[in-house]
Every structure is written in structure tokens, then in C-alpha cells.
Design a protein around this motif. Structure first.
Motif, mmCIF file in Angstrom:
data_model
loop_
_atom_site.group_PDB
_atom_site.id
_atom_site.type_symbol
_atom_site.label_atom_id
_atom_site.label_comp_id
_atom_site.label_asym_id
_atom_site.label_seq_id
_atom_site.Cartn_x
_atom_site.Cartn_y
_atom_site.Cartn_z
ATOM 1 N N UNK A 237 0.859 -1.272 -0.078
ATOM 2 C CA UNK A 237 0.091 0.025 -0.295
ATOM 3 C C UNK A 237 0.938 1.275 -0.030
ATOM 4 N N UNK A 238 0.568 2.067 -0.567
ATOM 5 C CA UNK A 238 0.950 3.599 -0.924
ATOM 6 C C UNK A 238 0.024 4.704 -0.574
ATOM 7 N N UNK A 239 0.148 5.757 0.456
ATOM 8 C CA UNK A 239 -0.324 6.714 0.588
ATOM 9 C C UNK A 239 -0.148 7.806 -0.500
ATOM 10 N N UNK A 240 -1.149 8.424 -1.189
ATOM 11 C CA UNK A 240 -0.969 9.619 -2.260
ATOM 12 C C UNK A 240 -0.509 10.958 -1.467
ATOM 13 N N UNK A 241 0.191 11.325 -1.966
ATOM 14 C CA UNK A 241 0.380 12.667 -1.483
ATOM 15 C C UNK A 241 0.267 13.821 -2.477
ATOM 16 N N UNK A 242 -0.028 15.134 -1.952
ATOM 17 C CA UNK A 242 -0.206 16.098 -3.074
ATOM 18 C C UNK A 242 1.045 17.067 -2.969
ATOM 19 N N UNK A 243 2.019 17.092 -3.996
ATOM 20 C CA UNK A 243 3.001 18.002 -4.157
ATOM 21 C C UNK A 243 2.441 19.335 -4.367
ATOM 22 N N UNK A 244 3.435 20.313 -3.875
ATOM 23 C CA UNK A 244 3.406 21.710 -4.082
ATOM 24 C C UNK A 244 3.027 21.958 -5.654
ATOM 25 N N UNK A 245 1.853 22.797 -5.920
ATOM 26 C CA UNK A 245 1.575 23.056 -7.302
ATOM 27 C C UNK A 245 0.449 22.133 -7.916
ATOM 28 N N UNK A 246 0.125 20.958 -7.128
ATOM 29 C CA UNK A 246 -1.186 20.217 -7.488
ATOM 30 C C UNK A 246 -2.410 20.332 -6.976
ATOM 31 N N UNK A 247 -3.395 20.181 -7.302
ATOM 32 C CA UNK A 247 -4.722 20.338 -6.335
ATOM 33 C C UNK A 247 -5.034 19.030 -5.844
ATOM 34 N N UNK A 248 -4.835 18.076 -6.496
ATOM 35 C CA UNK A 248 -5.301 16.479 -6.261
ATOM 36 C C UNK A 248 -3.904 15.637 -6.152
ATOM 37 N N UNK A 249 -4.098 14.778 -5.447
ATOM 38 C CA UNK A 249 -3.021 13.464 -5.368
ATOM 39 C C UNK A 249 -2.946 13.063 -6.784
ATOM 40 N N UNK A 250 -3.620 12.861 -7.474
ATOM 41 C CA UNK A 250 -3.633 12.208 -8.901
ATOM 42 C C UNK A 250 -4.242 12.975 -9.836
ATOM 43 N N UNK A 251 -4.082 12.548 -11.202
ATOM 44 C CA UNK A 251 -4.569 13.438 -12.284
ATOM 45 C C UNK A 251 -4.635 12.283 -13.440
ATOM 46 N N UNK A 252 -5.993 12.398 -14.185
ATOM 47 C CA UNK A 252 -6.590 11.478 -14.992
ATOM 48 C C UNK A 252 -6.714 12.330 -16.260
ATOM 49 N N UNK A 253 -6.294 11.797 -17.472
ATOM 50 C CA UNK A 253 -6.142 12.446 -18.646
ATOM 51 C C UNK A 253 -6.914 11.583 -19.838
ATOM 52 N N UNK A 254 -7.951 12.076 -20.511
ATOM 53 C CA UNK A 254 -8.460 11.306 -21.479
ATOM 54 C C UNK A 254 -7.763 11.375 -22.787
ATOM 55 N N UNK A 255 -7.120 10.243 -23.126
ATOM 56 C CA UNK A 255 -6.270 10.423 -24.511
ATOM 57 C C UNK A 255 -6.789 10.602 -25.508
ATOM 58 N N UNK A 256 -6.358 11.093 -26.647
ATOM 59 C CA UNK A 256 -6.692 11.411 -28.070
ATOM 60 C C UNK A 256 -7.332 9.963 -28.711
ATOM 61 N N UNK A 257 -8.392 10.339 -29.589
ATOM 62 C CA UNK A 257 -8.852 9.039 -30.192
ATOM 63 C C UNK A 257 -7.639 8.169 -30.979
ATOM 64 N N UNK A 258 -6.783 8.891 -31.540
ATOM 65 C CA UNK A 258 -5.831 8.197 -32.051
ATOM 66 C C UNK A 258 -4.541 7.422 -31.241
ATOM 67 N N UNK A 259 -4.976 7.657 -29.982
ATOM 68 C CA UNK A 259 -3.860 7.196 -29.060
ATOM 69 C C UNK A 259 -3.841 5.577 -29.002
ATOM 70 N N UNK A 260 -2.549 4.907 -29.461
ATOM 71 C CA UNK A 260 -2.356 3.666 -29.204
ATOM 72 C C UNK A 260 -1.587 3.188 -28.088
ATOM 73 N N UNK A 261 -1.804 2.434 -27.208
ATOM 74 C CA UNK A 261 -0.750 2.253 -26.257
ATOM 75 C C UNK A 261 0.450 1.254 -26.642
#
Length: 261
Positions: A237-261
Motif C-alpha cells: 500500500x502507498x499513501x498518495x501525497x499532494x505535491x506543491x503546485x497540485x490540487x489533487x494527489x492524482x490526475x486523469x487524462x483522456x487520451x486522444x482518439x488516435x492514441x494507441x498504447x
């Protein structure tokens, strides 16, 4: 429109070392990934016509913990889960348990080239159900042949265990100590590089879209158990921290329709 959010991949766990110019990427493959939230609320209350009611409320705190379960227990995964990079142990003496059967006919000997000291072995007769009583044999030190219930370590040649004829055919387990050099090790060296502070990125999969999850900083808050009676699952287990300059401890990005992992 996406309807199902299930599964993750391409995990990127990167160790954050104070003062280091380049974080260290660790390739591990978790089976379970759960970003769990706990929160508390603050409420202001008032009376209305003699009845206590809520005047206002808000979230007082929110905390996130990342829970991982790893069954693909590679050497790298064990370092990750146990929280330190492996060191190199220059020389170490490790016990070895081995099994053999005393020959039925003379010579009543078992060869073992790892026997390097006349007192460096212990022998136990196993209870096979068909041979005598089980129990420890006594080491004979010095000259002479072993008597019933004794054994001797002979290192005059390539190394061997010598028994009395009374032990002919006995199934035995014996313990020696062997020296190894330059072994990779966890928990042995006095100075270790700890894997406590990490960052993470990975892909969340839906039926139509990809989402990139970023955790800038998280801190280890647990150590795994090792259950070798079944498939071992390394749970960390890891506790998420909120570094300086961030509003939340994690971010989610919707990738473009052309994105292929």
C-alpha cells in the motif's frame, strides 16, 4: 461513449530518490490495482422550529491509498514490494539441507564435494516407514570408524559422509553450511537504497477509450506477507501525497482518439 472502465496496463513505477537527477524506473506487473478513497465531512447545524438541521456541509478531508497485489513475483517485483533495491553480498555462509540414502553395501558413504570441514554437517535419519527409528545421528570427531548411531565427515579427499553398517539403507536428511560469493541480496547489506517514495503512471482501459492516470508522489505505508503455501501475492500500500503546485494527489487524462498504447 465509453460504458465500461475495467483493467489497467503499462504500469510505470518510478523511485524518487532525494537529490537524484534521474529517478529509477521499475518494471513490475501488478494483478490488482485499487485506488481507494476515504473522506470526512464537516457540518454546520442550526435549529429550525426547535429541530436541529444541517445549515451547511462540505468535505473536511479526502485521503487516497493505492493498494497493489502482485502475483508475477519476479526478482524486481520482490525488490519493489519489500521496499529496497538488492545489494551485492561479497561472501555469505548459507545453510543447505540435502537428502540421500546410505548405500545398502559397503562402503557406507555419501559423497558431497561441499563438505569442507570435519564438523560441518548434521545428519538426521528420516522415518520412511520401512527403516528403523528416525532421529539425529551423532557426529564422530577424530580418528576411528563411526559406531551405530554415529556418522563421520571425511574431508581427506573430495568430501564424504561415512556411516556405520547399522545405517545401511537409511534415508537421511543432512545439513551443511556452504559459502557463496557475490550474491544479490535483499535485507542483508547494512546500507540499502530504499524504495519508499514513488511516482506512478499507467493506463486505465474502457471499452472505447484510454485514460492516463498519473500519481506524482506516493509513500509506502505497508510491507507484504510471503505466503509460500499457495501462489504468493505481494500486497503493498502507498499513501498518495499532494505535491506543491497540485490540487489533487492524482490526475486523469483522456487520451486522444488516435492514441494507441
Amino acid at each position: 461513449m465509453s460504458q465500461i472502465l475495467s483493467g489497467f496496463g503499462r504500469p510505470d513505477f518510478t523511485a524518487l530518490f532525494p537529490g537524484a537527477t534521474l529517478p529509477k524506473f521499475l518494471h513490475v506487473e501488478p494483478l490488482e490495482f485499487s485506488l481507494e478513497a476515504t473522506s470526512s465531512k464537516l457540518q454546520a447545524k442550526k435549529y429550525v422550529d426547535g429541530v436541529k438541521t444541517i445549515a451547511a456541509s462540505r468535505i473536511g478531508e479526502f485521503l487516497y491509498t493505492l493498494k497493489l497485489g502482485i502475483e508475477a513475483a519476479s526478482w524486481t517485483s520482490m525488490q519493489f514490494a519489500l521496499g529496497e533495491l538488492a545489494g551485492t553480498t561479497a561472501s555469505v555462509n548459507l545453510p543447505e539441507v540435502r537428502y540421500a540414502t546410505v548405500p545398502l553395501v559397503t562402503p557406507f558413504e555419501i559423497a558431497d564435494t561441499d563438505l569442507v570441514a570435519a564438523t560441518g554437517a548434521q545428519v538426521f535419519v528420516a522415518d520412511s516407514g520401512t527403516w528403523g527409528e528416525e532421529g539425529a545421528l551423532t557426529l564422530l570427531v577424530g580418528a576411528g570408524a563411526p559406531a551405530t548411531g554415529q556418522f563421520k565427515v571425511d574431508i581427506s579427499g573430495t568430501g564424504k559422509l561415512v556411516f556405520n553398517a547399522a545405517q545401511a539403507g537409511a534415508p537421511i536428511a543432512y545439513r551443511i553450511v556452504k559459502t557463496y560469493t557475490s550474491l544479490a541480496s535483499i535485507g542483508q547489506e547494512q546500507v540499502a537504497t530504499l524504495l519508499d517514495s514513488m511516482s506512478f503512471s499507467g493506463i486505465a482501459y474502457s471499452d472505447k477509450e484510454y485514460y492516463k492516470i498519473i500519481i506524482p508522489k506516493m509513500q509506502r505505508v505497508s510491507v507484504p506477507s510471503l505466503n509460500l503455501s499457495d501462489v504468493t501475492k505481494l500486497e503493498v500500500e502507498f499513501d498518495l501525497q499532494t505535491p506543491q503546485g497540485y490540487r489533487k494527489p492524482f490526475q486523469i487524462f483522456k487520451m486522444p482518439s488516435s492514441y494507441t498504447p
